[in-house]
Scaffold this motif. Structure first.
Motif, short mmCIF file in Angstrom:
data_model
loop_
_atom_site.label_atom_id
_atom_site.label_comp_id
_atom_site.label_asym_id
_atom_site.label_seq_id
_atom_site.Cartn_x
_atom_site.Cartn_y
_atom_site.Cartn_z
N ARG A 166 -5.31 -0.01 -9.33
CA ARG A 166 -5.30 0.60 -8.00
C ARG A 166 -4.66 1.98 -8.03
O ARG A 166 -5.10 2.91 -7.33
N LYS A 208 -6.78 5.44 -7.12
CA LYS A 208 -6.34 6.40 -6.11
C LYS A 208 -6.17 7.80 -6.72
O LYS A 208 -6.46 8.79 -6.07
N CYS A 209 -5.69 7.85 -7.97
CA CYS A 209 -5.56 9.15 -8.64
C CYS A 209 -6.93 9.81 -8.82
O CYS A 209 -7.10 11.00 -8.57
N GLN A 231 0.87 4.11 -2.83
CA GLN A 231 0.63 5.50 -2.47
C GLN A 231 1.77 6.40 -2.92
O GLN A 231 1.56 7.52 -3.39
N HIS A 232 3.01 5.90 -2.80
CA HIS A 232 4.17 6.70 -3.19
C HIS A 232 4.27 6.86 -4.70
O HIS A 232 4.90 7.77 -5.20
N GLN A 247 -8.10 10.94 -5.30
CA GLN A 247 -7.37 12.06 -4.69
C GLN A 247 -7.51 13.35 -5.49
O GLN A 247 -7.52 14.44 -4.91
N ILE A 307 1.72 7.50 -6.56
CA ILE A 307 0.71 8.46 -7.01
C ILE A 307 1.30 9.87 -7.00
O ILE A 307 1.70 10.38 -5.96
N THR A 326 1.18 13.98 -7.15
CA THR A 326 0.25 15.02 -6.72
C THR A 326 0.59 16.29 -7.49
O THR A 326 1.49 16.31 -8.31
N ASP A 374 0.83 -1.21 0.00
CA ASP A 374 0.00 0.00 0.00
C ASP A 374 0.86 1.26 0.00
O ASP A 374 0.54 2.24 -0.67
N ALA A 375 1.96 1.20 0.76
CA ALA A 375 2.85 2.37 0.81
C ALA A 375 3.52 2.60 -0.55
O ALA A 375 3.68 3.74 -0.99
#
Length: 380
Positions: free
Chosen positions: A94, A98-99, A51-52, A102, A54, A56, A47-48
């Motif tokens: 996934r 998440k994109c 998340q990393h 977020q 993705i 921003t 998961d980390a």
């Protein structure tokens, strides 16, 4: 998924900077569930990692070189190790989900200013993915996720359509090249079988010896290098993980993968190495007279030396291996007529002592020369 470990840690972790960063003792740096050591990612939860990955509006790639390098390490590590637990299309799904979540890409009215900051980052992520792991996109589901993400951000900037077309065009060209390489593997395998039958049936007197085809060691070394580079270009990093992954301990017949292992290009490269070994041994053993056999041995020693000078270590190792095969090494009277000093020097370079210390030293030197090279020959 059930049974998936919370943390991914490998004793032989593949990283962009080399192997096994855990061997170097240094302070570990933990950031958001990711553990870096000497700048290399060594441990993380899945998961980390996701998340990393993705991007921003203010992260990746402009912030800093170190942050961009860590992001690239995450992309590479997540993509490589996802194959041990989930399939690439699920990982991309996934990431895209998440994109969308977020960046609120499902909102009826998009925040165009926000999307214009985010758009170039997600495009760069998708571009890196298609360039590093093009085989993943042979699946329609992967292309579907890619197009869906582009269609969500494209209304905010017309330039995104152009970027998507460039990305897909480059990807299609890469996949076409890889497909052509796969067809070439099949054709070569068939041709080898046909030639083997013909070789067995032909009288030795009408077989063409290597010296009649190419008598210049440097030219042959160059041609071997062209073959090496062409075959090497088709091998993706994921093939190494799939080739060496441990089997499921609960079932010795199955690997950890849900799909059949895709290592055909790596296997073809190994077959090429073996064919070159046998070519060397065959060419040395074919002449009837000792003097002629010694001449062929010296020719291949010169070819091996030119391969070393070019930086073609795989062909070098294959030639040395061919000369060390028992049908060749037992020809004591033939070897007595050979000037072996050059051969012993090359053999010393490939000495396995100290985990191939000499070879690794030569490889580092060749890599350094490649970085500062001015000619194509030096860049190999």
């Amino acid at each position: 998924q059930e049974g998936m470990p919370q943390t991914l840690r490998s004793t032989s972790m593949f990283t962009p900077c080399g192997f096994s960063p855990h061997l170097h003792t240094s302070k570990e740096d933990e950031q958001g569930g990711l553990i870096f050591q000497d700048g290399n990612l060594t441990s993380a939860s899945l998961d980390a990692l996701i998340q990393h990955l993705i991007p921003t509006t203010d992260y990746y790639p402009e912030v800093s070189n170190s942050q961009h390098n860590k992001h690239s390490a995450c992309l590479f590590s997540a993509e490589i190790f996802s194959r041990l637990f989930i399939e690439p299309h699920e990982l991309l799904s996934r990431v895209c989900h998440k994109c969308i979540e977020q960046q609120r890409l499902d909102d009826p009215v998009l925040d165009k200013a926000r999307i214009r900051k985010f758009g170039p980052k997600i495009l760069q992520l998708l571009t890196e993915w298609t360039e590093t792991f093009p085989y993943d996109f042979q699946e329609e589901r992967m292309i579907g996720h890619l197009k869906d993400m582009i269609h969500r951000i494209a209304p905010c900037d017309e330039a995104y359509w152009k970027k998507m077309n460039q990305l897909l065009q480059t990807l299609n060209q890469k996949l076409a090249t890889l497909s052509h390489g796969q067809e070439g593997i099949v054709k070569i395998s068939a041709a080898v079988s046909d030639k083997l039958v013909a070789f067995k049936n032909k009288p030795p007197s009408i077989q063409r010896e290597i010296l009649s085809v190419c008598s210049d060691p440097y030219t042959l070394a160059q041609q071997l290098t062209h073959v090496e580079l062409e075959r090497l270009s088709h091998i993706g990093p994921e093939e190494f993980v799939q080739a060496f992954v441990h089997k499921d301990p609960l079932d010795g017949t199955k690997t950890c993968f849900s799909e059949q292992k895709k290592t055909s290009n790596l296997e073809a490269y190994v077959k090429w190495f073996n064919r070159l070994c046998y070519l060397v041994a065959t060419e040395i053993c074919m002449p009837a007279k000792k003097k002629q056999r010694a001449q062929v041995i010296e020719f291949f020693i010169d070819v091996a030396r030119e391969c070393f000078n070019i930086g073609n270590f795989n062909s070098l190792m294959a030639i040395i291996s061919g000369m060390n095969m028992s049908p060749v090494s037992r020809l004591k009277k033939t070897w007595s007529k050979v000037k072996t000093a050059k051969f012993f020097i090359l053999e010393h370079q490939m000495d396995p002592t100290g985990n191939f210390y000499n070879y690794r030293t030569a490889l580092r030197g060749a890599a350094h020369r490649s970085l500062t090279a001015h000619s194509n020959r030096e860049k190999v």
